[in-house]
Enzyme design. Structure first.
Site, short mmCIF file in Angstrom:
data_model
loop_
_atom_site.label_atom_id
_atom_site.label_comp_id
_atom_site.label_asym_id
_atom_site.label_seq_id
_atom_site.Cartn_x
_atom_site.Cartn_y
_atom_site.Cartn_z
N ARG A 1 -2.82 -24.19 54.59
CA ARG A 1 -1.63 -23.71 53.88
C ARG A 1 -1.78 -22.26 53.42
O ARG A 1 -0.78 -21.60 53.14
CB ARG A 1 -1.33 -24.62 52.68
N THR B 1 -13.20 -37.33 51.33
CA THR B 1 -14.02 -36.81 50.23
C THR B 1 -15.30 -37.62 50.03
O THR B 1 -16.35 -37.05 49.70
CB THR B 1 -13.21 -36.79 48.93
N GLY C 1 -14.31 -26.66 45.44
CA GLY C 1 -14.30 -25.20 45.47
C GLY C 1 -12.95 -24.59 45.22
O GLY C 1 -12.86 -23.42 44.83
N GLY D 1 -2.82 -39.49 41.86
CA GLY D 1 -3.41 -40.81 41.65
C GLY D 1 -3.57 -41.07 40.16
O GLY D 1 -3.81 -40.15 39.37
N GLU E 1 -3.90 -44.97 43.89
CA GLU E 1 -3.11 -43.87 44.45
C GLU E 1 -1.64 -44.09 44.11
O GLU E 1 -1.18 -45.23 43.98
CB GLU E 1 -3.30 -43.82 45.98
N ASN F 1 -5.86 -38.52 38.05
CA ASN F 1 -7.19 -38.28 38.58
C ASN F 1 -7.31 -36.86 39.10
O ASN F 1 -6.58 -36.45 40.01
CB ASN F 1 -7.49 -39.29 39.70
N ASN G 1 -18.65 17.36 47.70
CA ASN G 1 -19.90 16.61 47.72
C ASN G 1 -20.29 16.05 49.08
O ASN G 1 -21.35 15.44 49.21
CB ASN G 1 -19.82 15.45 46.70
N ALA H 1 -11.60 31.45 37.74
CA ALA H 1 -10.57 30.69 38.47
C ALA H 1 -10.50 31.12 39.92
O ALA H 1 -10.62 32.30 40.25
CB ALA H 1 -9.22 30.87 37.80
N ARG I 1 -14.01 35.82 44.87
CA ARG I 1 -12.64 35.97 45.35
C ARG I 1 -12.59 37.10 46.38
O ARG I 1 -13.35 38.06 46.30
CB ARG I 1 -11.68 36.34 44.21
#
Length: 455
Positions: free
Chosen positions: A19, A82, A105, A144, A159, A174, A374, A411, A428
């Site tokens: 799903r 299960t 999980g 259930g 169930e 459950n 960098n 600057a 500059r």
């Protein structure tokens, strides 16, 4: 929970999760920057289990890579329910004789206190063969049912499709989570059959088998149905994220942080805020952020892997990337980005600046448009700016380079060699002046325009 009690955690994660419609395994989808599975594992780890076994199936390689050496895995193939899934963990646990806590999980937010309550109930005086985690949702739907007395002793697990009207009227449902002593668990699972419409071996059947043997089975009921909410779709994932964020917002406000528009602030699983922190609207905290007391995070800022010191100000529209460290009372303003850089106490970069792989001394001022250059396409290099140095606007500091204490960079300079302490560096091109040139240019172009009005 007794400090001498030994238990193993078995986590079921073999399902395909169709799903979700994703190439990523269902339980690896993140909530608040951490996968469902790792949310659950962190709660389990806080109780210091003797063993952790994750039952895998589809997406096995992804799960084993994500788990590393933090847990053992066992394969369920084919997937026959299960009960069958839990049986696969027997080989990994071998002759372990302690308690076994069975979780899922995709049910990531079970609290350690709830796990403790299940294990404690398993060792009550009536010595239940199994403990079931139950919950009472506002709408029990087709869950259930757990039929139990006021002391939680179960008379029947049923169930929804098999329940009669009286049983369906029971709102104790459950969750699927269970605890049992290892010797009871394996013996009961060996007796579970698959005489059902799906031809599968169902874990809850061990409860009815034990009851038929005259054994006690008991339910522990959580007071928060969200704790046992399973996540099977993108919509449910979004709902879980929203719920988690709401709880964290409430938590940090209760801890003394001010959230100007709480619903617009997003936290990660490990965000830390000190007291009197102010967070303005539309701020996102990625993983690994610590903000000390009295700091202000202004609107539309994004922080990840960053440490913000006491009294600092960030943003608006700032980005702090991993390795960014702001020391006490330092300041970054709008459109400033830091990455693997330290901004010393009281130093400031007010706007339009990139500071990467840099160390900036206390009290330094970084002018608008400054960039630490960098990266040469192959390697990263470091820029060091001394205390109280002043970097003028639109300067490029080509690393590796060091600007000394109290130095000034004018600057518009591109600095590629070190600047000594107290020195002023200006790099500059010579300014060229052509008197009257602009006037002559405008006159010529206006005549051309008049001659070609459609051009």
């Amino acid at each position: 929970m007794s400090q001498t009690r030994h238990f193993a955690a078995v986590i079921l994660a073999a399902g395909k999760g169709t799903r979700m419609k994703s190439n990523l395994h269902k339980v690896l989808h993140p909530i608040a920057g951490r996968s469902m599975l790792h949310h659950l594992m962190a709660s389990v780890d806080s109780l210091e289990p003797d063993h952790k076994v994750v039952v895998v199936g589809a997406g096995r390689d992804q799960l084993e890579k994500a788990l590393g050496d933090s847990a053992r895995t066992c394969l369920q193939e084919p997937q026959l329910g299960t009960g069958h899934a839990v049986q696969q963990a027997h080989g990994e646990l071998g002759d372990f004789s302690g308690d076994v806590l069975i979780m899922y999980g995709d049910v990531p937010f079970v609290r350690p206190a709830t796990m403790e309550a299940m294990l404690d109930r398993l060792h009550a005086e009536d010595a239940p063969a199994c403990v079931v985690l139950a919950f009472e949702p506002e709408d029990p739907l087709a869950y259930g049912r757990v039929i139990a007395d006021d002391d939680g002793r179960i008379s029947k697990m049923v169930e929804f499709k098999d329940a009669d009207e009286g049983e369906r009227a029971c709102h104790m449902c459950n969750s699927g989570l269970m605890a049992a002593k290892a010797e009871d668990l394996w013996a009961l699972l060996d007796r579970v059959g698959n005489e059902n419409s799906q031809g599968e071996y169902y874990l809850p059947d061990i409860v009815n088998i034990a009851i038929a043997d005259g054994r006690v089975c008991a339910a522990v009921t959580t007071d928060d149905a969200n704790e046992v909410a399973g996540i099977n779709s993108r919509g449910e994932l979004a709902a879980a994220e929203a719920q988690w964020q709401r709880e964290q917002r409430d938590h940090w406000m209760a801890e003394g942080a001010t959230l100007r528009a709480p619903e617009t602030v997003f936290f990660s699983y490990d965000t830390e805020l000190g007291p009197d922190v102010t967070v303005e609207p539309n701020v996102v905290f990625g993983p690994g952020v610590k903000v000390a007391s009295g700091a202000t995070i202004r609107a539309f800022s994004h922080l990840e892997g960053a440490t913000v010191g006491e009294g600092c100000s960030v943003g608006p529209y700032a980005r702090l990337r991993p390795g960014a460290v702001m020391e006490k009372d330092s300041f970054v303003g709008n459109f400033v980005e830091m990455k693997k850089a330290v901004l010393g106490e009281g130093a400031k970069a007010s706007h339009l600046t990139y500071l990467g792989d840099a160390v900036i001394g206390a009290g330094a001022n970084i002018g608008a448009g400054t960039i630490t250059c960098n990266y040469d396409g192959y390697f990263k290099y470091k820029t060091v700016i001394g205390p109280r140095a002043f970097i003028g606007s639109n300067s490029a500091l080509v690393a590796p380079v060091e600007i000394g204490a109290d130095a000034i960079v004018a600057a518009g300079s591109t600095v590629s060699r070190d600047v000594a302490a107290g020195e002023m560096r200006m790099v500059r091109a010579e300014q060229l002046v052509k008197p009257g040139w602009a006037d002559r240019f405008h006159d010529t172009m206006k005549k051309k325009k008049a001659a070609n009005p459609k051009n």
